[in-house]
Write an enzyme that holds these catalytic residues in place. Structure first.
Site, PDB file in Angstrom:
ATOM      1  N   HIS A 100      58.263  52.298  55.550  1.00  0.00           N
ATOM      2  CA  HIS A 100      58.722  53.650  55.909  1.00  0.00           C
ATOM      3  C   HIS A 100      59.023  53.752  57.401  1.00  0.00           C
ATOM      4  CE1 HIS A 100      58.637  56.286  52.455  1.00  0.00           C
ATOM      5  NE2 HIS A 100      57.430  55.905  52.095  1.00  0.00           N
ATOM      6  N   HIS A 133      54.392  49.049  51.700  1.00  0.00           N
ATOM      7  CA  HIS A 133      55.215  50.234  51.421  1.00  0.00           C
ATOM      8  C   HIS A 133      55.232  51.189  52.622  1.00  0.00           C
ATOM      9  CE1 HIS A 133      56.492  53.614  48.544  1.00  0.00           C
ATOM     10  NE2 HIS A 133      56.179  54.253  49.654  1.00  0.00           N
ATOM     11  N   GLU A 134      54.064  51.469  53.182  1.00  0.00           N
ATOM     12  CA  GLU A 134      53.990  52.448  54.276  1.00  0.00           C
ATOM     13  C   GLU A 134      54.620  51.905  55.560  1.00  0.00           C
ATOM     14  OE1 GLU A 134      53.460  55.394  53.493  1.00  0.00           O
ATOM     15  OE2 GLU A 134      52.564  54.967  51.547  1.00  0.00           O
ATOM     16  N   CYS A 193      56.234  57.070  45.367  1.00  0.00           N
ATOM     17  CA  CYS A 193      56.309  57.474  46.772  1.00  0.00           C
ATOM     18  C   CYS A 193      56.376  58.998  46.785  1.00  0.00           C
ATOM     19  CB  CYS A 193      57.569  56.871  47.387  1.00  0.00           C
ATOM     20  SG  CYS A 193      57.853  57.364  49.096  1.00  0.00           S
ATOM     21  N   LEU A 194      55.634  59.615  47.680  1.00  0.00           N
ATOM     22  CA  LEU A 194      55.619  61.081  47.712  1.00  0.00           C
ATOM     23  C   LEU A 194      56.992  61.659  48.064  1.00  0.00           C
ATOM     24  CD1 LEU A 194      52.131  61.788  49.341  1.00  0.00           C
ATOM     25  CD2 LEU A 194      52.764  61.903  46.924  1.00  0.00           C
ATOM     26  N   GLY A 232      49.078  57.074  50.239  1.00  0.00           N
ATOM     27  CA  GLY A 232      49.535  56.669  51.560  1.00  0.00           C
ATOM     28  C   GLY A 232      50.638  57.597  52.030  1.00  0.00           C
ATOM     29  N   GLN A 257      57.600  60.752  56.741  1.00  0.00           N
ATOM     30  CA  GLN A 257      57.530  61.577  55.525  1.00  0.00           C
ATOM     31  C   GLN A 257      57.092  63.020  55.788  1.00  0.00           C
ATOM     32  OE1 GLN A 257      55.180  58.492  53.222  1.00  0.00           O
ATOM     33  NE2 GLN A 257      56.498  59.323  51.614  1.00  0.00           N
TER      34      GLN A 257
HETATM   35 NI    NI Z   1      56.430  56.179  50.300  1.00  0.00          NI
END
Ligand code: NI
Length: 177
Positions: free
Chosen positions: A139, A135-136, A93-94, A46, A51
């Protein structure tokens, strides 16, 4: 399509409240395509606009990530309609390379959003998908996974991250060559 640079913690843009998308133009389509390619390249499930340094309310989620067969869904201006239950699981998380934490998320979540053409839809996600959507969407509100930890665990994790950054472990975590 192009791979964009993934913004890493503690970058400011990750704390921004993203703005609603109002225009479904070519620029938006390009952003979404780039987000898919960027997520694929970094082997994520995701990715949110913040991000890639674009604080717009857009997320992409690979609904097939668990089965290893890609099934990308786009959520523009997503809203949580309802949440049910609770489930604790490990997540990454990226924007936090090599960091994995235990987070409590709803077991089931219902989300309303627009697709990439601006058409409204609703979807229900359970377990892994509920975690990913929660989670997304976080963000887009400037909320990060470490915010869900207890104060003690959060401090320990922040210390660990500081050390990793100092040691250069966060330099170019997703090299393009
Ligand atoms: Ni993340």
């Amino acid at each position: 399509m192009a791979i964009r640079e993934i913004v890493l913690y503690p970058s400011e843009v990750l704390r921004e409240k993203a703005k609603e998308v109002e225009v479904f133009d070519d620029e938006l389509q390009k952003l979404l395509d780039d987000m898919v390619e960027t997520m694929r390249h970094a082997k994520g499930a995701g990715l949110a606009g913040n991000q890639v340094g674009v604080p717009l309310r857009v997320i992409v989620v690979d609904f097939g990530a668990l089965e290893g067969k890609e099934d990308i869904k786009f959520f523009i201006n997503p809203e949580i309609v309802s949440e049910e239950g609770e489930r604790k699981d490990t997540e990454g998380c990226l924007s936090f390379p090599q960091i994995f934490v235990e987070v409590k998320r709803p077991k089931k979540i219902k989300v309303r959003a627009l697709d990439r053409e601006g058409k409204p839809f609703e979807i229900v996600g359970e377990d892994f998908l509920s975690k990913a959507l929660s989670h997304e969407i976080d963000h887009l509100n400037g909320v990060l996974m470490i915010d869900h930890l207890s104060p003690l665990k959060r401090e320990l994790t922040k210390k660990r991250i500081k050390k990793m950054i100092k040691e250069g472990q966060w330099d170019d975590p997703y090299p393009q060559k």
